[in-house]
Scaffold this active site. Structure first.
Site, PDB file in Angstrom:
ATOM      1  N   MET A  39       0.850  -1.195   0.000  1.00  0.00           N
ATOM      2  CA  MET A  39       0.000   0.000   0.000  1.00  0.00           C
ATOM      3  C   MET A  39       0.889   1.250   0.000  1.00  0.00           C
ATOM      4  SD  MET A  39      -3.437  -0.925   2.039  1.00  0.00           S
ATOM      5  CE  MET A  39      -2.863  -0.697   3.704  1.00  0.00           C
ATOM      6  N   HIS A  46       9.334  -3.590   3.043  1.00  0.00           N
ATOM      7  CA  HIS A  46       8.878  -3.739   1.658  1.00  0.00           C
ATOM      8  C   HIS A  46      10.062  -3.950   0.716  1.00  0.00           C
ATOM      9  CE1 HIS A  46       5.635  -0.952   3.301  1.00  0.00           C
ATOM     10  NE2 HIS A  46       4.929  -1.988   2.896  1.00  0.00           N
ATOM     11  N   ASP A 159       2.538  -9.341   8.683  1.00  0.00           N
ATOM     12  CA  ASP A 159       1.091  -9.571   8.596  1.00  0.00           C
ATOM     13  C   ASP A 159       0.860 -11.080   8.460  1.00  0.00           C
ATOM     14  OD1 ASP A 159      -0.044  -6.783   8.520  1.00  0.00           O
ATOM     15  OD2 ASP A 159       1.387  -6.666   6.875  1.00  0.00           O
TER      16      ASP A 159
END
Ligand code: PAF
Length: 291
Positions: A39, A46, A159
Protein backbone atom coordinates in the site's frame (compact mmCIF):
# COMPACT_ATOMS: atom_id res chain seq x y z
CA UNK A 1 22.34 -1.44 -4.60
CA UNK A 2 22.98 0.36 -7.85
CA UNK A 3 25.06 3.52 -7.78
CA UNK A 4 23.32 6.80 -8.66
CA UNK A 5 24.48 6.54 -12.26
CA UNK A 6 23.03 3.06 -12.59
CA UNK A 7 19.64 3.90 -11.01
CA UNK A 8 16.82 3.31 -13.41
CA UNK A 9 13.34 4.49 -12.54
CA UNK A 10 10.75 1.75 -12.54
CA UNK A 11 8.09 2.16 -15.18
CA UNK A 12 4.96 3.60 -13.57
CA UNK A 13 1.66 2.11 -14.71
CA UNK A 14 -1.71 3.26 -13.44
CA UNK A 15 -4.03 1.47 -15.84
CA UNK A 16 -4.81 -2.19 -15.02
CA UNK A 17 -5.27 -3.00 -18.71
CA UNK A 18 -1.89 -1.56 -19.61
CA UNK A 19 -0.31 -3.55 -16.77
CA UNK A 20 -1.89 -6.77 -18.05
CA UNK A 21 -0.83 -6.03 -21.62
CA UNK A 22 2.79 -5.48 -20.55
CA UNK A 23 2.74 -8.71 -18.58
CA UNK A 24 1.25 -10.64 -21.52
CA UNK A 25 4.16 -9.53 -23.65
CA UNK A 26 6.72 -10.47 -20.99
CA UNK A 27 5.12 -13.83 -20.39
CA UNK A 28 5.23 -14.54 -24.12
CA UNK A 29 8.98 -13.98 -23.83
CA UNK A 30 9.04 -16.60 -21.07
CA UNK A 31 9.83 -14.16 -18.26
CA UNK A 32 9.23 -15.11 -14.64
CA UNK A 33 7.17 -12.41 -12.89
CA UNK A 34 7.49 -11.50 -9.20
CA UNK A 35 4.83 -9.36 -7.51
CA UNK A 36 5.18 -7.40 -4.27
CA UNK A 37 1.75 -6.12 -3.22
CA UNK A 38 2.02 -3.00 -1.05
CA UNK A 39 0.00 0.00 0.00
CA UNK A 40 3.03 2.22 -0.51
CA UNK A 41 4.74 4.29 2.21
CA UNK A 42 7.60 1.89 1.62
CA UNK A 43 10.14 0.98 4.27
CA UNK A 44 12.95 -1.56 4.46
CA UNK A 45 10.44 -4.37 5.08
CA UNK A 46 8.88 -3.74 1.66
CA UNK A 47 12.27 -3.25 0.05
CA UNK A 48 13.46 -6.62 1.35
CA UNK A 49 10.52 -8.19 -0.50
CA UNK A 50 11.27 -6.26 -3.68
CA UNK A 51 14.92 -7.34 -3.47
CA UNK A 52 13.89 -10.98 -3.03
CA UNK A 53 11.65 -10.66 -6.09
CA UNK A 54 14.47 -9.04 -8.05
CA UNK A 55 16.84 -11.87 -7.12
CA UNK A 56 14.45 -14.67 -7.99
CA UNK A 57 12.42 -13.37 -10.92
CA UNK A 58 13.11 -11.83 -14.33
CA UNK A 59 10.62 -9.01 -13.85
CA UNK A 60 9.50 -7.35 -10.62
CA UNK A 61 6.21 -5.53 -10.17
CA UNK A 62 5.56 -3.59 -6.96
CA UNK A 63 1.96 -2.55 -6.57
CA UNK A 64 1.41 0.67 -4.65
CA UNK A 65 -2.26 1.05 -3.88
CA UNK A 66 -4.04 2.05 -0.68
CA UNK A 67 -6.92 -0.34 -1.02
CA UNK A 68 -10.18 1.21 0.22
CA UNK A 69 -12.05 -2.08 0.52
CA UNK A 70 -9.89 -3.37 3.36
CA UNK A 71 -10.55 -0.36 5.60
CA UNK A 72 -13.76 -0.14 7.63
CA UNK A 73 -15.48 3.21 8.15
CA UNK A 74 -13.62 5.10 10.88
CA UNK A 75 -10.28 3.37 10.19
CA UNK A 76 -7.26 5.22 8.84
CA UNK A 77 -7.95 5.06 5.07
CA UNK A 78 -7.89 8.86 4.66
CA UNK A 79 -4.81 9.46 6.75
CA UNK A 80 -2.85 6.42 5.50
CA UNK A 81 0.45 7.87 4.16
CA UNK A 82 0.63 8.22 0.39
CA UNK A 83 4.21 8.72 -0.81
CA UNK A 84 4.31 7.48 -4.40
CA UNK A 85 7.21 9.66 -5.57
CA UNK A 86 9.39 8.69 -2.62
CA UNK A 87 8.41 5.03 -3.15
CA UNK A 88 9.44 5.16 -6.81
CA UNK A 89 12.71 6.75 -5.86
CA UNK A 90 13.46 3.97 -3.34
CA UNK A 91 12.52 1.28 -5.84
CA UNK A 92 14.76 2.81 -8.48
CA UNK A 93 17.71 2.04 -6.20
CA UNK A 94 17.00 -1.68 -6.30
CA UNK A 95 16.08 -2.08 -9.93
CA UNK A 96 12.33 -2.70 -9.67
CA UNK A 97 10.89 -2.89 -13.18
CA UNK A 98 7.30 -1.74 -12.72
CA UNK A 99 5.34 0.19 -10.12
CA UNK A 100 1.65 -0.45 -10.52
CA UNK A 101 -0.27 2.39 -8.86
CA UNK A 102 -3.88 2.40 -10.01
CA UNK A 103 -6.54 4.78 -8.73
CA UNK A 104 -9.42 3.40 -6.64
CA UNK A 105 -11.75 4.03 -9.62
CA UNK A 106 -9.51 2.02 -11.92
CA UNK A 107 -9.59 -0.93 -9.52
CA UNK A 108 -13.23 -0.59 -8.53
CA UNK A 109 -15.07 1.08 -11.40
CA UNK A 110 -18.71 2.09 -11.11
CA UNK A 111 -20.86 -1.02 -10.89
CA UNK A 112 -18.10 -3.18 -9.39
CA UNK A 113 -19.87 -5.95 -7.52
CA UNK A 114 -17.56 -8.88 -6.78
CA UNK A 115 -16.59 -10.05 -3.32
CA UNK A 116 -14.07 -12.62 -2.09
CA UNK A 117 -14.55 -14.26 1.26
CA UNK A 118 -12.26 -16.84 2.78
CA UNK A 119 -13.77 -18.36 5.92
CA UNK A 120 -11.86 -20.25 8.62
CA UNK A 121 -8.53 -18.61 9.26
CA UNK A 122 -9.85 -15.17 8.25
CA UNK A 123 -12.43 -15.16 11.02
CA UNK A 124 -10.00 -15.35 13.95
CA UNK A 125 -7.94 -12.57 15.55
CA UNK A 126 -7.84 -9.64 13.09
CA UNK A 127 -11.08 -11.00 11.66
CA UNK A 128 -12.78 -10.46 15.03
CA UNK A 129 -11.58 -6.89 15.39
CA UNK A 130 -11.82 -5.97 11.70
CA UNK A 131 -14.61 -8.21 10.35
CA UNK A 132 -14.50 -6.96 6.72
CA UNK A 133 -10.73 -6.49 6.50
CA UNK A 134 -9.69 -9.80 4.95
CA UNK A 135 -12.51 -9.75 2.40
CA UNK A 136 -11.04 -6.47 1.16
CA UNK A 137 -7.49 -7.82 1.24
CA UNK A 138 -8.45 -10.97 -0.67
CA UNK A 139 -10.42 -8.98 -3.21
CA UNK A 140 -7.56 -6.67 -4.08
CA UNK A 141 -4.89 -9.36 -3.87
CA UNK A 142 -6.83 -11.64 -6.23
CA UNK A 143 -7.26 -8.73 -8.65
CA UNK A 144 -3.52 -8.00 -8.44
CA UNK A 145 -2.72 -11.67 -9.05
CA UNK A 146 -5.00 -11.68 -12.12
CA UNK A 147 -3.70 -8.38 -13.50
CA UNK A 148 -0.02 -9.27 -13.11
CA UNK A 149 -0.30 -13.05 -13.54
CA UNK A 150 2.78 -13.26 -11.34
CA UNK A 151 4.60 -16.53 -10.74
CA UNK A 152 5.52 -15.59 -7.16
CA UNK A 153 3.96 -13.05 -4.79
CA UNK A 154 6.04 -11.86 -1.84
CA UNK A 155 4.48 -10.97 1.51
CA UNK A 156 6.01 -9.96 4.83
CA UNK A 157 5.62 -12.13 7.91
CA UNK A 158 4.68 -9.00 9.84
CA UNK A 159 1.09 -9.57 8.60
CA UNK A 160 1.24 -13.25 9.44
CA UNK A 161 -2.50 -13.88 9.43
CA UNK A 162 -2.85 -12.08 6.11
CA UNK A 163 -0.33 -14.47 4.57
CA UNK A 164 -2.23 -17.51 5.87
CA UNK A 165 -5.52 -16.10 4.55
CA UNK A 166 -4.01 -15.39 1.13
CA UNK A 167 -2.46 -18.87 1.03
CA UNK A 168 -5.85 -20.40 1.84
CA UNK A 169 -7.52 -18.36 -0.90
CA UNK A 170 -4.89 -19.48 -3.40
CA UNK A 171 -5.28 -23.11 -2.34
CA UNK A 172 -9.09 -23.11 -2.30
CA UNK A 173 -9.49 -21.22 -5.59
CA UNK A 174 -6.61 -22.92 -7.45
CA UNK A 175 -4.89 -19.62 -8.15
CA UNK A 176 -1.70 -20.45 -10.07
CA UNK A 177 0.79 -18.50 -7.98
CA UNK A 178 3.39 -19.25 -5.33
CA UNK A 179 3.14 -17.32 -2.06
CA UNK A 180 6.46 -16.52 -0.49
CA UNK A 181 6.52 -15.22 3.09
CA UNK A 182 9.64 -13.30 4.10
CA UNK A 183 10.90 -12.53 7.63
CA UNK A 184 9.87 -9.46 9.59
CA UNK A 185 12.30 -6.57 9.28
CA UNK A 186 12.73 -4.75 12.59
CA UNK A 187 14.10 -1.40 13.63
CA UNK A 188 17.38 -1.63 15.57
CA UNK A 189 15.45 -1.54 18.85
CA UNK A 190 13.14 -4.38 17.81
CA UNK A 191 9.97 -2.62 16.66
CA UNK A 192 8.62 -4.37 13.56
CA UNK A 193 8.71 -1.99 10.61
CA UNK A 194 5.29 -0.76 9.56
CA UNK A 195 3.98 2.21 7.64
CA UNK A 196 1.74 2.91 10.63
CA UNK A 197 4.69 3.39 13.03
CA UNK A 198 4.82 7.00 11.88
CA UNK A 199 1.54 7.65 13.71
CA UNK A 200 3.32 7.09 17.06
CA UNK A 201 4.38 10.04 19.21
CA UNK A 202 7.92 9.90 20.67
CA UNK A 203 6.59 8.58 23.97
CA UNK A 204 4.40 5.97 22.24
CA UNK A 205 7.31 4.95 20.02
CA UNK A 206 9.25 4.04 23.20
CA UNK A 207 6.27 2.19 24.62
CA UNK A 208 5.79 0.21 21.40
CA UNK A 209 8.92 -1.82 22.25
CA UNK A 210 6.84 -3.89 24.65
CA UNK A 211 5.44 -5.86 21.71
CA UNK A 212 8.76 -7.33 20.67
CA UNK A 213 9.84 -7.75 24.30
CA UNK A 214 6.71 -9.76 24.99
CA UNK A 215 7.35 -11.96 21.95
CA UNK A 216 10.96 -12.50 23.02
CA UNK A 217 9.70 -13.56 26.43
CA UNK A 218 7.26 -16.00 24.82
CA UNK A 219 10.05 -17.58 22.81
CA UNK A 220 12.32 -17.76 25.86
CA UNK A 221 9.58 -19.54 27.83
CA UNK A 222 8.75 -22.01 25.04
CA UNK A 223 12.40 -22.82 24.43
CA UNK A 224 12.83 -23.19 28.18
CA UNK A 225 10.14 -25.91 28.22
CA UNK A 226 6.99 -24.02 29.24
CA UNK A 227 3.98 -25.69 27.63
CA UNK A 228 1.00 -23.88 29.16
CA UNK A 229 -0.17 -21.17 26.78
CA UNK A 230 -1.94 -19.34 29.61
CA UNK A 231 1.36 -19.01 31.52
CA UNK A 232 3.11 -17.66 28.42
CA UNK A 233 0.27 -15.23 27.64
CA UNK A 234 0.25 -13.97 31.24
CA UNK A 235 3.99 -13.29 31.13
CA UNK A 236 3.52 -11.40 27.86
CA UNK A 237 0.58 -9.43 29.25
CA UNK A 238 2.67 -8.32 32.24
CA UNK A 239 5.34 -6.94 29.92
CA UNK A 240 2.86 -5.14 27.68
CA UNK A 241 1.06 -3.62 30.63
CA UNK A 242 4.21 -1.80 31.68
CA UNK A 243 3.41 0.61 28.83
CA UNK A 244 0.85 3.04 30.20
CA UNK A 245 -0.80 3.74 26.82
CA UNK A 246 -1.06 0.09 25.77
CA UNK A 247 -4.38 -1.70 25.31
CA UNK A 248 -4.19 -5.35 24.33
CA UNK A 249 -6.61 -6.49 21.62
CA UNK A 250 -5.29 -10.05 21.69
CA UNK A 251 -2.39 -12.28 22.58
CA UNK A 252 -2.74 -15.61 20.86
CA UNK A 253 -0.77 -18.81 20.62
CA UNK A 254 -1.86 -20.96 17.72
CA UNK A 255 -1.15 -23.47 15.03
CA UNK A 256 1.12 -21.83 12.41
CA UNK A 257 -1.22 -22.63 9.50
CA UNK A 258 -4.80 -22.63 10.80
CA UNK A 259 -3.98 -20.26 13.69
CA UNK A 260 -6.38 -22.28 15.82
CA UNK A 261 -5.61 -21.59 19.48
CA UNK A 262 -3.37 -24.07 21.28
CA UNK A 263 -3.92 -24.39 24.99
CA UNK A 264 -0.74 -26.38 25.27
CA UNK A 265 2.27 -25.74 23.13
CA UNK A 266 3.37 -28.72 21.07
CA UNK A 267 5.45 -28.67 17.90
CA UNK A 268 5.69 -25.44 15.96
CA UNK A 269 3.60 -22.51 17.15
CA UNK A 270 2.98 -18.94 16.21
CA UNK A 271 2.49 -16.25 18.83
CA UNK A 272 0.49 -13.29 17.58
CA UNK A 273 -0.50 -10.06 19.20
CA UNK A 274 -2.34 -6.85 18.49
CA UNK A 275 -1.86 -3.92 20.83
CA UNK A 276 -3.09 -0.38 20.63
CA UNK A 277 -0.53 2.17 21.78
CA UNK A 278 -2.63 5.27 22.23
CA UNK A 279 -4.75 5.30 19.08
CA UNK A 280 -2.26 3.39 16.92
CA UNK A 281 -2.94 -0.28 16.47
CA UNK A 282 0.18 -2.42 16.08
CA UNK A 283 0.46 -6.10 15.25
CA UNK A 284 3.46 -8.36 15.58
CA UNK A 285 4.20 -12.07 15.82
CA UNK A 286 6.83 -14.72 16.29
CA UNK A 287 6.98 -18.12 14.68
CA UNK A 288 8.59 -20.57 17.08
CA UNK A 289 9.77 -23.62 15.22
CA UNK A 290 11.05 -26.67 17.04
CA UNK A 291 14.05 -27.93 15.14
O1 PAF B 1 -0.19 -5.83 3.46
C1 PAF B 1 -0.62 -4.86 2.79
O2 PAF B 1 0.04 -3.83 2.66
C2 PAF B 1 -1.98 -4.96 2.14
O3 PAF B 1 -2.88 -5.62 2.95
C3 PAF B 1 -1.94 -5.58 0.73
C4 PAF B 1 -1.50 -7.03 0.77
C5 PAF B 1 -0.99 -4.79 -0.14
C6 PAF B 1 -3.32 -5.53 0.10
O4 PAF B 1 -3.79 -4.22 -0.02
Amino acid sequence: MASNEEELKPYLITDPQEMSARIDELRRQGKKIGLVPTMGALHLGHLSLAIAAKNECDVTVVSDFVNPTQFAPGEDYDKYPRTLNADISLLSKIGTDFVFAPSPDAMYPRGFDATVHVGGVSKLLEGRFRPTHFDGVCLVVLKLFNITRADIAYFGQKDYQQVQVVKKMVEDLNVPIQIDMRPIIRERDGLAMSSRNQYLSDEERKESLVLNRALEKAEELVRGGERESSVICDAMRQIIETAKDATIDYIHIGDPKSLVEMERVSGDVVVLLAVRIGTTRLIDNRLIERK
